[in-house]
Design a protein around this motif. Structure first.
Motif, mmCIF file in Angstrom:
data_model
loop_
_atom_site.group_PDB
_atom_site.id
_atom_site.type_symbol
_atom_site.label_atom_id
_atom_site.label_comp_id
_atom_site.label_asym_id
_atom_site.label_seq_id
_atom_site.Cartn_x
_atom_site.Cartn_y
_atom_site.Cartn_z
ATOM 1 N N LEU A 33 0.825 -1.195 0.000
ATOM 2 C CA LEU A 33 0.000 0.000 0.000
ATOM 3 C C LEU A 33 0.865 1.252 0.000
ATOM 4 O O LEU A 33 0.537 2.243 -0.642
ATOM 5 N N ALA A 34 1.975 1.205 0.704
ATOM 6 C CA ALA A 34 2.845 2.373 0.787
ATOM 7 C C ALA A 34 3.453 2.701 -0.564
ATOM 8 O O ALA A 34 3.818 3.830 -0.823
ATOM 9 N N GLU A 35 3.536 1.700 -1.425
ATOM 10 C CA GLU A 35 4.137 1.936 -2.721
ATOM 11 C C GLU A 35 3.141 2.471 -3.746
ATOM 12 O O GLU A 35 3.423 2.519 -4.919
ATOM 13 N N ALA A 36 1.985 2.905 -3.330
ATOM 14 C CA ALA A 36 0.910 3.223 -4.246
ATOM 15 C C ALA A 36 0.934 4.640 -4.808
ATOM 16 O O ALA A 36 0.034 5.030 -5.508
ATOM 17 N N ALA A 37 1.922 5.407 -4.527
ATOM 18 C CA ALA A 37 1.941 6.783 -5.000
ATOM 19 C C ALA A 37 2.321 6.850 -6.471
ATOM 20 O O ALA A 37 3.384 6.410 -6.852
ATOM 21 N N ALA A 38 1.448 7.371 -7.301
ATOM 22 C CA ALA A 38 1.756 7.527 -8.719
ATOM 23 C C ALA A 38 2.335 8.915 -8.933
ATOM 24 O O ALA A 38 1.665 9.902 -8.692
ATOM 25 N N ASN A 39 3.575 8.998 -9.367
ATOM 26 C CA ASN A 39 4.258 10.280 -9.449
ATOM 27 C C ASN A 39 4.685 10.685 -10.853
ATOM 28 O O ASN A 39 4.997 11.835 -11.078
ATOM 29 N N SER A 40 4.767 9.772 -11.767
ATOM 30 C CA SER A 40 5.278 10.075 -13.096
ATOM 31 C C SER A 40 4.239 10.823 -13.928
ATOM 32 O O SER A 40 3.146 10.314 -14.187
ATOM 33 N N LEU A 41 4.595 12.018 -14.357
ATOM 34 C CA LEU A 41 3.696 12.771 -15.242
ATOM 35 C C LEU A 41 3.569 12.081 -16.592
ATOM 36 O O LEU A 41 2.497 12.091 -17.206
ATOM 37 N N TYR A 42 4.666 11.479 -17.060
ATOM 38 C CA TYR A 42 4.661 10.779 -18.343
ATOM 39 C C TYR A 42 3.652 9.625 -18.327
ATOM 40 O O TYR A 42 2.804 9.514 -19.216
ATOM 41 N N VAL A 43 3.711 8.787 -17.292
ATOM 42 C CA VAL A 43 2.794 7.650 -17.197
ATOM 43 C C VAL A 43 1.372 8.139 -16.901
ATOM 44 O O VAL A 43 0.405 7.616 -17.452
ATOM 45 N N ALA A 44 1.228 9.159 -16.062
ATOM 46 C CA ALA A 44 -0.105 9.706 -15.769
ATOM 47 C C ALA A 44 -0.775 10.195 -17.053
ATOM 48 O O ALA A 44 -1.977 9.993 -17.258
ATOM 49 N N LYS A 45 0.001 10.812 -17.932
ATOM 50 C CA LYS A 45 -0.538 11.304 -19.204
ATOM 51 C C LYS A 45 -0.930 10.138 -20.112
ATOM 52 O O LYS A 45 -2.002 10.141 -20.709
ATOM 53 N N LYS A 46 -0.058 9.136 -20.202
ATOM 54 C CA LYS A 46 -0.350 7.975 -21.048
ATOM 55 C C LYS A 46 -1.543 7.185 -20.521
ATOM 56 O O LYS A 46 -2.251 6.547 -21.290
ATOM 57 N N CYS A 47 -1.734 7.220 -19.214
ATOM 58 C CA CYS A 47 -2.763 6.391 -18.571
ATOM 59 C C CYS A 47 -3.895 7.222 -17.981
ATOM 60 O O CYS A 47 -4.467 6.866 -16.932
ATOM 61 N N ARG A 48 -4.252 8.309 -18.634
ATOM 62 C CA ARG A 48 -5.356 9.150 -18.154
ATOM 63 C C ARG A 48 -6.611 8.314 -17.972
ATOM 64 O O ARG A 48 -6.972 7.512 -18.830
ATOM 65 N N GLY A 49 -7.263 8.538 -16.832
ATOM 66 C CA GLY A 49 -8.509 7.835 -16.538
ATOM 67 C C GLY A 49 -8.311 6.480 -15.890
ATOM 68 O O GLY A 49 -9.269 5.865 -15.450
ATOM 69 N N HIS A 50 -7.076 5.993 -15.805
ATOM 70 C CA HIS A 50 -6.814 4.691 -15.191
ATOM 71 C C HIS A 50 -6.511 4.856 -13.709
ATOM 72 O O HIS A 50 -6.020 5.887 -13.269
ATOM 73 N N ASN A 51 -6.770 3.805 -12.958
ATOM 74 C CA ASN A 51 -6.573 3.803 -11.520
ATOM 75 C C ASN A 51 -6.184 2.385 -11.110
ATOM 76 O O ASN A 51 -6.570 1.430 -11.777
ATOM 77 N N PRO A 53 -6.795 0.355 -7.918
ATOM 78 C CA PRO A 53 -7.382 0.284 -6.574
ATOM 79 C C PRO A 53 -6.985 -0.945 -5.764
ATOM 80 O O PRO A 53 -7.196 -0.975 -4.564
ATOM 81 N N GLU A 54 -6.422 -1.977 -6.400
ATOM 82 C CA GLU A 54 -6.067 -3.203 -5.688
ATOM 83 C C GLU A 54 -4.761 -3.022 -4.930
ATOM 84 O O GLU A 54 -3.734 -2.717 -5.537
ATOM 85 N N PRO A 55 -4.761 -3.228 -3.610
ATOM 86 C CA PRO A 55 -3.537 -3.035 -2.825
ATOM 87 C C PRO A 55 -2.390 -3.958 -3.254
ATOM 88 O O PRO A 55 -1.234 -3.607 -3.099
ATOM 89 N N GLN A 56 -2.691 -5.112 -3.833
ATOM 90 C CA GLN A 56 -1.639 -6.020 -4.270
ATOM 91 C C GLN A 56 -0.945 -5.538 -5.538
ATOM 92 O O GLN A 56 0.178 -5.949 -5.825
ATOM 93 N N PHE A 57 -1.611 -4.694 -6.328
ATOM 94 C CA PHE A 57 -1.070 -4.209 -7.594
ATOM 95 C C PHE A 57 -1.291 -2.700 -7.691
ATOM 96 O O PHE A 57 -2.070 -2.223 -8.516
ATOM 97 N N PRO A 58 -0.581 -1.916 -6.882
ATOM 98 C CA PRO A 58 -0.880 -0.490 -6.767
ATOM 99 C C PRO A 58 -0.156 0.423 -7.757
ATOM 100 O O PRO A 58 -0.472 1.600 -7.831
ATOM 101 N N ILE A 59 0.805 -0.109 -8.512
ATOM 102 C CA ILE A 59 1.622 0.756 -9.360
ATOM 103 C C ILE A 59 0.998 0.909 -10.739
ATOM 104 O O ILE A 59 0.903 -0.056 -11.503
ATOM 105 N N LEU A 60 0.576 2.117 -11.061
ATOM 106 C CA LEU A 60 0.061 2.409 -12.395
ATOM 107 C C LEU A 60 1.257 2.470 -13.342
ATOM 108 O O LEU A 60 2.210 3.212 -13.115
ATOM 109 N N ASP A 61 1.204 1.670 -14.400
ATOM 110 C CA ASP A 61 2.336 1.549 -15.315
ATOM 111 C C ASP A 61 1.822 1.463 -16.745
ATOM 112 O O ASP A 61 0.636 1.240 -16.985
#
Length: 187
Positions: A33-51, A53-61
Motif C-alpha cells: 500500500l505504501a508503494e501506491a503513490a503515482a508520481n510520473s507525469l509521463y505515465v499519468a498522461k499515457k494512462c489518463r482515466g486509469h486507476n 485500486p487493488e492493494p496487491q497491484f498499486p503501481i500504475l504503469d
C-alpha cells in the motif's frame, strides 16, 4: 510461556508462529500500500482515466509492448522467488532500481518511493533520483531524456498538498480524462 520459549532457545508454540506469519503478511500489505503513490507525469498522461485500486497491484504503469496501462506490484515483492521486505523503523519502505543492464536491485529507504517499471526499467535504467527536492524519476518526452522532478502535487496552482495522517501517508497523483473532447485533463 511465550517469553520462556523466546529466552530458552525453544521454538515458539504454533499459535505464536501463526501470529508472526499474520503480522508478516500485514507488513507486506502495508508495504504494498505504501508503494501506491503515482508520481510520473509521463505515465499519468499515457494512462489518463486509469486507476489501480487493488492493494496487491498499486503501481500504475504503461506496458509499451501491449500499448496499454496496467497495474503492477512492487517488483521486489516477488523477485527470483524471494519476497523482500523492510523491517527497520528508520528504513521501512521497499525500494528498487534497475541498473543500466536492467538488473533489479531491491533496498529499503526512509522515504516512500516507486517508479513505474516502464520508466525505471525500459526508459531510464541506471538512473535514480536521490535529491529530496526532486525525488521522482520521470521521462521528459519532449527532450527524450530521463529527469528527476518534484512530486506533481507539491505545487498545484501555488498549493502544496501533503498527507499528514500517518494512516494515509502517500500523496497520489493521476490524471482524469478530459470532461469534454479537446479539454485539458484535471490533475
Amino acid at each position: 510461556a511465550d517469553l520462556r520459549a523466546r529466552f530458552s532457545g525453544q521454538p515458539p508454540p504454533p499459535r505464536t508462529m501463526t501470529m508472526v506469519a499474520a503480522r508478516f503478511r500485514g507488513v507486506l500489505l502495508a508495504i504494498a500500500l505504501a508503494e501506491a503513490a503515482a508520481n510520473s507525469l509521463y505515465v499519468a498522461k499515457k494512462c489518463r482515466g486509469h486507476n489501480c485500486p487493488e492493494p496487491q497491484f498499486p503501481i500504475l504503469d504503461y506496458a509499451e509492448a501491449e500499448n496499454k496501462c496496467v497495474c503492477r506490484q512492487n517488483p521486489c515483492l516477488d523477485f527470483e522467488g524471494k519476497t523482500h521486505s523492510c523491517t527497520s523503523l528508520d528504513y521501512p519502505y521497499l525500494t528498487y532500481t534497475y541498473s543500466e543492464s536492467r538488473k533489479l536491485s531491491c533496498g529499503c529507504s526512509p522515504r516512500v518511493f516507486y517508479s513505474p517499471l516502464h520508466i525505471a526499467q525500459d526508459l531510464c535504467p541506471g538512473h535514480h533520483c536521490d535529491n529530496h527536492e526532486h525525488p521522482v524519476l520521470d521521462w521528459d518526452e519532449e527532450n527524450g531524456r530521463c529527469i528527476c522532478r518534484s512530486h506533481p502535487c507539491e505545487d498545484v496552482a501555488g498549493v502544496r498538498h501533503q498527507c499528514l495522517d500517518a494512516r494515509f501517508p502517500i500523496l497520489r497523483y493521476r490524471e482524469d480524462e478530459p470532461e469534454y473532447p479537446g479539454g485539458e485533463p484535471k490533475p
